[in-house]
Design a protein around this motif. Structure first.
Motif, PDB file in Angstrom:
ATOM      1  N   PRO A  90     -65.524 -12.408 -20.823  1.00  0.00           N
ATOM      2  CA  PRO A  90     -64.619 -13.566 -20.819  1.00  0.00           C
ATOM      3  C   PRO A  90     -63.490 -13.366 -19.820  1.00  0.00           C
ATOM      4  CG  PRO A  90     -65.038 -12.787 -23.057  1.00  0.00           C
ATOM      5  CD  PRO A  90     -65.606 -11.767 -22.141  1.00  0.00           C
ATOM      6  N   SER A  91     -62.941 -14.478 -19.351  1.00  0.00           N
ATOM      7  CA  SER A  91     -61.864 -14.411 -18.361  1.00  0.00           C
ATOM      8  C   SER A  91     -60.539 -13.971 -18.978  1.00  0.00           C
ATOM      9  CB  SER A  91     -61.682 -15.786 -17.696  1.00  0.00           C
ATOM     10  OG  SER A  91     -61.470 -16.787 -18.672  1.00  0.00           O
ATOM     11  N   TYR A  92     -60.473 -13.938 -20.317  1.00  0.00           N
ATOM     12  CA  TYR A  92     -59.236 -13.560 -21.012  1.00  0.00           C
ATOM     13  C   TYR A  92     -58.906 -12.089 -20.754  1.00  0.00           C
ATOM     14  CZ  TYR A  92     -56.077 -12.683 -24.961  1.00  0.00           C
ATOM     15  OH  TYR A  92     -55.007 -12.326 -25.746  1.00  0.00           O
ATOM     16  N   GLN A  93     -57.639 -11.794 -20.519  1.00  0.00           N
ATOM     17  CA  GLN A  93     -57.199 -10.425 -20.279  1.00  0.00           C
ATOM     18  C   GLN A  93     -56.105 -10.038 -21.276  1.00  0.00           C
ATOM     19  OE1 GLN A  93     -58.532  -8.280 -18.064  1.00  0.00           O
ATOM     20  NE2 GLN A  93     -60.014  -9.881 -17.499  1.00  0.00           N
TER      21      GLN A  93
ATOM     22  N   TYR B 237     -65.505 -34.393 -18.888  1.00  0.00           N
ATOM     23  CA  TYR B 237     -65.729 -33.043 -19.415  1.00  0.00           C
ATOM     24  C   TYR B 237     -66.818 -32.337 -18.609  1.00  0.00           C
ATOM     25  CZ  TYR B 237     -66.764 -29.340 -22.809  1.00  0.00           C
ATOM     26  OH  TYR B 237     -66.971 -28.120 -23.412  1.00  0.00           O
ATOM     27  N   ARG B 238     -67.924 -33.027 -18.368  1.00  0.00           N
ATOM     28  CA  ARG B 238     -69.038 -32.398 -17.651  1.00  0.00           C
ATOM     29  C   ARG B 238     -68.667 -32.077 -16.210  1.00  0.00           C
ATOM     30  NH1 ARG B 238     -74.844 -34.882 -18.333  1.00  0.00           N
ATOM     31  NH2 ARG B 238     -75.267 -32.923 -17.231  1.00  0.00           N
ATOM     32  N   ILE B 239     -67.895 -32.955 -15.586  1.00  0.00           N
ATOM     33  CA  ILE B 239     -67.495 -32.722 -14.204  1.00  0.00           C
ATOM     34  C   ILE B 239     -66.520 -31.550 -14.112  1.00  0.00           C
ATOM     35  CG2 ILE B 239     -66.148 -33.699 -12.296  1.00  0.00           C
ATOM     36  CD1 ILE B 239     -67.456 -36.393 -12.909  1.00  0.00           C
ATOM     37  N   CYS B 240     -65.564 -31.492 -15.022  1.00  0.00           N
ATOM     38  CA  CYS B 240     -64.551 -30.431 -14.971  1.00  0.00           C
ATOM     39  C   CYS B 240     -65.126 -29.059 -15.298  1.00  0.00           C
ATOM     40  CB  CYS B 240     -63.404 -30.749 -15.927  1.00  0.00           C
ATOM     41  SG  CYS B 240     -62.279 -32.020 -15.311  1.00  0.00           S
ATOM     42  N   PHE B 241     -66.004 -28.991 -16.304  1.00  0.00           N
ATOM     43  CA  PHE B 241     -66.484 -27.690 -16.785  1.00  0.00           C
ATOM     44  C   PHE B 241     -67.906 -27.365 -16.324  1.00  0.00           C
ATOM     45  CE2 PHE B 241     -63.228 -29.018 -19.834  1.00  0.00           C
ATOM     46  CZ  PHE B 241     -62.416 -27.904 -19.832  1.00  0.00           C
TER      47      PHE B 241
ATOM     48  N   LYS C 141     -60.701 -22.986 -12.268  1.00  0.00           N
ATOM     49  CA  LYS C 141     -59.559 -22.703 -13.147  1.00  0.00           C
ATOM     50  C   LYS C 141     -59.733 -23.376 -14.505  1.00  0.00           C
ATOM     51  CE  LYS C 141     -56.345 -21.982  -9.339  1.00  0.00           C
ATOM     52  NZ  LYS C 141     -55.107 -22.416  -8.663  1.00  0.00           N
ATOM     53  N   PHE C 142     -60.371 -24.551 -14.524  1.00  0.00           N
ATOM     54  CA  PHE C 142     -60.633 -25.210 -15.800  1.00  0.00           C
ATOM     55  C   PHE C 142     -61.673 -24.431 -16.594  1.00  0.00           C
ATOM     56  CE2 PHE C 142     -59.434 -29.185 -13.317  1.00  0.00           C
ATOM     57  CZ  PHE C 142     -58.145 -29.191 -13.806  1.00  0.00           C
ATOM     58  N   LYS C 143     -62.699 -23.916 -15.924  1.00  0.00           N
ATOM     59  CA  LYS C 143     -63.739 -23.144 -16.616  1.00  0.00           C
ATOM     60  C   LYS C 143     -63.152 -21.899 -17.274  1.00  0.00           C
ATOM     61  CE  LYS C 143     -67.921 -22.786 -15.309  1.00  0.00           C
ATOM     62  NZ  LYS C 143     -69.198 -22.480 -14.630  1.00  0.00           N
ATOM     63  N   GLN C 144     -62.132 -21.321 -16.642  1.00  0.00           N
ATOM     64  CA  GLN C 144     -61.514 -20.121 -17.198  1.00  0.00           C
ATOM     65  C   GLN C 144     -60.819 -20.398 -18.527  1.00  0.00           C
ATOM     66  OE1 GLN C 144     -58.979 -18.528 -14.131  1.00  0.00           O
ATOM     67  NE2 GLN C 144     -60.687 -18.169 -12.722  1.00  0.00           N
ATOM     68  N   LEU C 145     -60.425 -21.658 -18.751  1.00  0.00           N
ATOM     69  CA  LEU C 145     -59.778 -22.009 -20.020  1.00  0.00           C
ATOM     70  C   LEU C 145     -60.695 -21.747 -21.208  1.00  0.00           C
ATOM     71  CD1 LEU C 145     -58.057 -25.397 -19.033  1.00  0.00           C
ATOM     72  CD2 LEU C 145     -56.955 -23.179 -19.338  1.00  0.00           C
ATOM     73  N   THR C 146     -62.002 -21.849 -20.995  1.00  0.00           N
ATOM     74  CA  THR C 146     -62.965 -21.633 -22.078  1.00  0.00           C
ATOM     75  C   THR C 146     -63.636 -20.272 -21.982  1.00  0.00           C
ATOM     76  OG1 THR C 146     -64.742 -22.696 -20.810  1.00  0.00           O
ATOM     77  CG2 THR C 146     -63.422 -24.106 -22.265  1.00  0.00           C
ATOM     78  N   GLY C 147     -63.085 -19.371 -21.178  1.00  0.00           N
ATOM     79  CA  GLY C 147     -63.641 -18.034 -21.052  1.00  0.00           C
ATOM     80  C   GLY C 147     -64.639 -17.882 -19.931  1.00  0.00           C
ATOM     81  N   GLY C 148     -65.016 -18.991 -19.290  1.00  0.00           N
ATOM     82  CA  GLY C 148     -65.872 -18.932 -18.105  1.00  0.00           C
ATOM     83  C   GLY C 148     -67.349 -18.827 -18.356  1.00  0.00           C
ATOM     84  N   ARG C 149     -67.795 -18.928 -19.649  1.00  0.00           N
ATOM     85  CA  ARG C 149     -69.222 -18.708 -19.923  1.00  0.00           C
ATOM     86  C   ARG C 149     -69.913 -19.913 -20.554  1.00  0.00           C
ATOM     87  NH1 ARG C 149     -69.226 -12.649 -22.597  1.00  0.00           N
ATOM     88  NH2 ARG C 149     -68.299 -13.752 -24.371  1.00  0.00           N
TER      89      ARG C 149
END
Length: 808
Positions: free
Chosen positions: A191-194, A536-540, A509-517
């Protein structure tokens, strides 16, 4: 409890069997996880393995037996989603004990109704709910079992209770532990979370004794997190804890020998230690799910193991997850497990050997939890999709002009590519899509004429928004020209939308909000707005599909293709064992054009049999006779929802509700839910409630304003009152409402509507009873002012002083 060789029949027809099977074949895969304590909040997720989870559930089965529980008894649970919730669910299912979830947002009145109806003797409860519900539970003869698997809870309890366990047999494990035993974790995307620091609470393991310490140890730089939980010590008299119940099992097998073998090694004994799989049959009752009480006292829906697994098994086939056991899937568990929808998703997770991480501290930290968990599959409801949509736009508004410009340009680029690809992708990969030829034949059979889209288009002009007509025209054209790719494997190489790489500068950057996976998301409860689903589909760049179901159908009824691009519909039936009928009503007929309409009736093996102590609904009995259904395991439910079958998309669409119909004094019938649905589409309105009585000749509405439009002062309120009342007349006409359906006055509420203040149900629907209590008298006053010709915004402001419409 016994040791067995795990010889399973092909069909895993109960949740506890499914989990046991997965633990046997994949003992060291991640299963149930939570975030461990960290000085600055919460750290990474750590997990119990599948073998750990079955072992702890087995201990719980033994403990419940020693408390005197047997098949057919009731057990309560009152908590937000957490490890113990799932283990109680599994253990009760294995023992044949019927689980009765209480909503953690339930009113005390509704809670007391549940307790009296079921006669609960014990209830598993988390510490944060103890102050609000503890006295009510104990006054009704319920013994409390406090959940204490969270290490912070143990530290707090150690100051309040005596005779706590000194040891446990299991502990959460970090990612590195799992890497030792399964190669799928070695090159896994993280996940992108640190986490800034790695010092965490942990329980020491005594290799000689074979146990973990119950109380955690502190690292040098770890401080105990201060608690805001207030607990009356009188409530703690005679309580037990979750781990005290597990401790009752310690004498039933050689724990020390077992732990010495298992610690650090994945597979000698633990996979063969399991609860009895033969106590319960699929036809036995699994749980009581209480309806939300929108219009009446909550009713207890009796669901069997067969009802539950019928939905979970068939939904898994729609491939919410990746369908590949060689990869680890992840899910975040935050929608209430007290609702059957989340428990079905949990069952899908077991089917797919997914790891499930629980929210840590309520919805306020949900986005942080999602980032830390890094789900590959995300469960949603329309309210969450809307919050994501509004939240992103609010963030963009606060950014510098360059970022705003880039977002606008890049979104336009992605939107163009989406329009080119989305429908083709749906038809090329969606094995659940009805063929165009089949839909045309069904249309001709029903209406005795060939399908003519131009005729359909002209008939729809007075029923739907022009943009929806444009979408349906494109849908019809695409479905006529694209050959459906029916193959045995669901996934193809071409399953993702392909966007210009330069747009990743913003959207990564939006995908990272959900952990990138996140690869796929599913939504339930109600239909998503088309523009928000596309956004939603376009952003993520994630698949998003939705379904339709109710508590009475074990959350199952219809579901869309995994690749759906149409958010007006809710899909087709889950399987051949589920059927949907439309029944004509006074306002909607199955012969309506261009599409048949009527009340939705669901028939199938996921449908409940009866309400507890109320029996089977009379309507269900009559329809069973009409359809000549003699199999007692097949249920029938009349939903009260109005649907239409769209022959263009091949999907069911929910268009209205039968209930909440009022006859105005001039004789006109108004479906209040239909008016509320239209009001809810206004960009400034979050929730709406329409008030009317039979003596009234018009409607009065109350709406909750979205926070970004609020000016929290008298002047700001009256200014917005003038604007909304000026706009809504024309807005409602544009949406197709007739004069008598349009509210003649609209009250604004700047406060958030929640289940805690009684204005929403736990399912986040408007609670008409609560709204009536708060707003009914004021609406009566406004009606009287209007009838007397004295209505003005200043007069309304005076009336509203009693109910505090400004934010507090």
């Amino acid at each position: 409890f016994y040791k067995q060789e795990f010889e399973y029949e092909e069909r895993l027809d109960m949740a506890h069997k499914l989990l046991a099977s997965r633990a046997h074949h994949y003992p060291v895969r991640k299963c149930l996880g939570q975030r461990v304590y960290h000085p600055e909040g919460r750290g990474h997720y750590q997990y119990y393995s599948y073998a750990d989870s079955v072992f702890m559930a087995t201990q719980l089965v033994i403990g419940l037996k020693k408390l005197g529980y047997k098949k057919g008894d009731f057990m309560g649970v009152l908590a937000q989603n957490r490890v113990e919730w799932t283990l109680v669910d599994i253990a009760c299912g294995a023992l044949g004990v019927v689980l009765v979830p209480l909503y953690d947002t339930q009113s005390q009145q509704d809670c007391e109704h549940v307790l009296k109806l079921t006669g609960l003797k014990h209830c598993f409860i988390e510490l944060s709910k103890l102050q609000k519900y503890g006295q009510l539970l104990t006054d009704n003869g319920v013994n409390l079992i406090i959940m204490d698997d969270d290490l912070q809870d143990r530290l707090l309890l150690s100051k309040l209770l005596k005779d706590l366990p000194s040891r446990t047999t299991s502990a959460l494990k970090p990612h590195l532990w799992f890497e030792q035993f399964d190669e799928i974790y070695l090159n896994e995307q993280q996940p992108s979370y640190q986490v800034k620091q790695m010092a965490i609470l942990h329980c020491k393991f005594d290799l000689q004794a074979g146990f973990y310490d119950y109380l955690p140890s502190f690292g040098a730089d770890v401080e105990q997190k201060p608690t805001t939980i207030q607990i009356d010590e009188l409530l703690l008299q005679n309580v037990k804890t979750f781990h005290q119940i597990l401790e009752l099992s310690f004498g039933d097998f050689e724990v020390q020998k077992y732990k010495k073998l298992v610690h650090g090694h994945p597979n000698p004994l633990r996979q063969k230690i399991c609860y009895d799989l033969n106590i319960v049959k699929p036809s036995d009752f699994y749980t009581l799910i209480f309806t939300s009480g929108t219009t009446s006292t909550p009713k207890a829906v009796c669901l069997t193991h067969k009802n539950f697994i019928a939905t979970a098994e068939t939904m898994q086939r729609t491939c919410l997850l990746n369908g590949d056991y060689c990869k680890q899937d992840y899910m975040i568990s935050y929608l209430p497990l007290a609702h059957i929808f989340m428990r079905v998703l949990q069952g899908i997770g077991f089917e797919q050997i997914a790891a499930q991480g629980y929210q840590s501290e309520g919805t306020k930290n949900l986005l942080d939890d999602i980032g830390a968990c890094g789900p590959t599959a995300l469960s949603l409801v329309p309210r969450v999709v809307e919050k994501i949509y509004d939240g992103i736009f609010q963030k963009i508004k606060g950014m510098n002009p360059v970022i705003k410009y880039l977002f606008t340009v890049f979104y336009a680029l992605r939107h163009k590519k989406y329009e080119e690809q989305a429908l083709k992708l749906q038809f090329q990969n969606g094995i659940r899509e009805p063929q165009r030829q089949l839909l045309d034949q069904e249309f001709q059979k029903h209406y005795k004429q060939k399908i003519d889209f131009q005729a359909i288009k002209s008939q729809l002009k007075c029923q739907v928004h022009p943009k929806q007509i444009e979408f349906l025209e494109k849908y019809f054209e695409t479905s006529s020209n694209v050959k459906l790719a029916y193959e045995q494997r669901f996934f193809r190489e071409n399953t993702d939308l392909i966007f210009p790489k330069i747009t990743n500068l913003v959207f990564d950057k939006f995908k990272q909000l959900t952990g990138g996976r996140v690869r796929g998301s599913v939504s339930g409860s109600a239909a998503i707005q088309q523009n928000q689903g596309v956004f939603y589909r376009i952003c993520f760049n994630s698949q998003l599909f939705q379904g339709y179901g109710l508590s009475e159908t074990a959350a199952g009824c219809t579901v869309q293709s995994y690749f759906s691009a149409n958010y007006q519909g809710v899909g087709t039936t889950l399987s051949d064992n589920m059927k949907v009928y439309l029944r004509s009503t006074d306002s909607y007929q199955v012969d309506d054009k261009p599409f048949p309409k009527g009340e939705i009736i669901v028939v199938g093996d996921a449908v409940f049999s009866h309400y507890y102590q109320l029996g089977e609904p009379e309507e269900s009995i009559q329809i069973k006779k009409q359809l000549k259904i003699t199999d007692p395991t097949i249920g029938v439910y009349c939903t009260g929802d109005i649907g239409q079958f769209n022959y263009v998309t091949g999907e069911l669409e929910i268009i209205d509700r039968m209930k909440n119909i009022i006859k105005l004094s001039q004789g006109e019938f108004v479906q209040l839910a239909q008016v509320e649905l239209v009001l809810g589409k206004h960009p400034m309105i979050c929730q709406s409630y329409v008030y009317a009585q039979s003596y009234m000749n018009c409607l009065i509405a109350v709406v909750q304003i979205k926070p970004q439009f609020v000016e929290n002062s008298k002047a700001g309120y009256i200014k917005l009152l003038q604007q909304i009342n000026g706009e809504l007349q024309s807005f409602c006409k544009e949406k197709g409402l007739k004069g008598f359906q349009i509210p003649k006055y609209v009250i604004l509420d700047f406060n958030e509507w929640t289940s805690d203040n009684g204005l929403l149900t736990p399912a986040m629907k408007v609670k008409r009873g609560g709204c009536l209590n708060k707003f009914g008298p004021v609406c009566d006053q406004i009606f009287e002012l209007r009838q007397s010709g004295l209505l003005s915004h200043e007069k309304v402001w005076e009336c509203l002083q009693a109910i505090k419409v400004l934010q507090e």
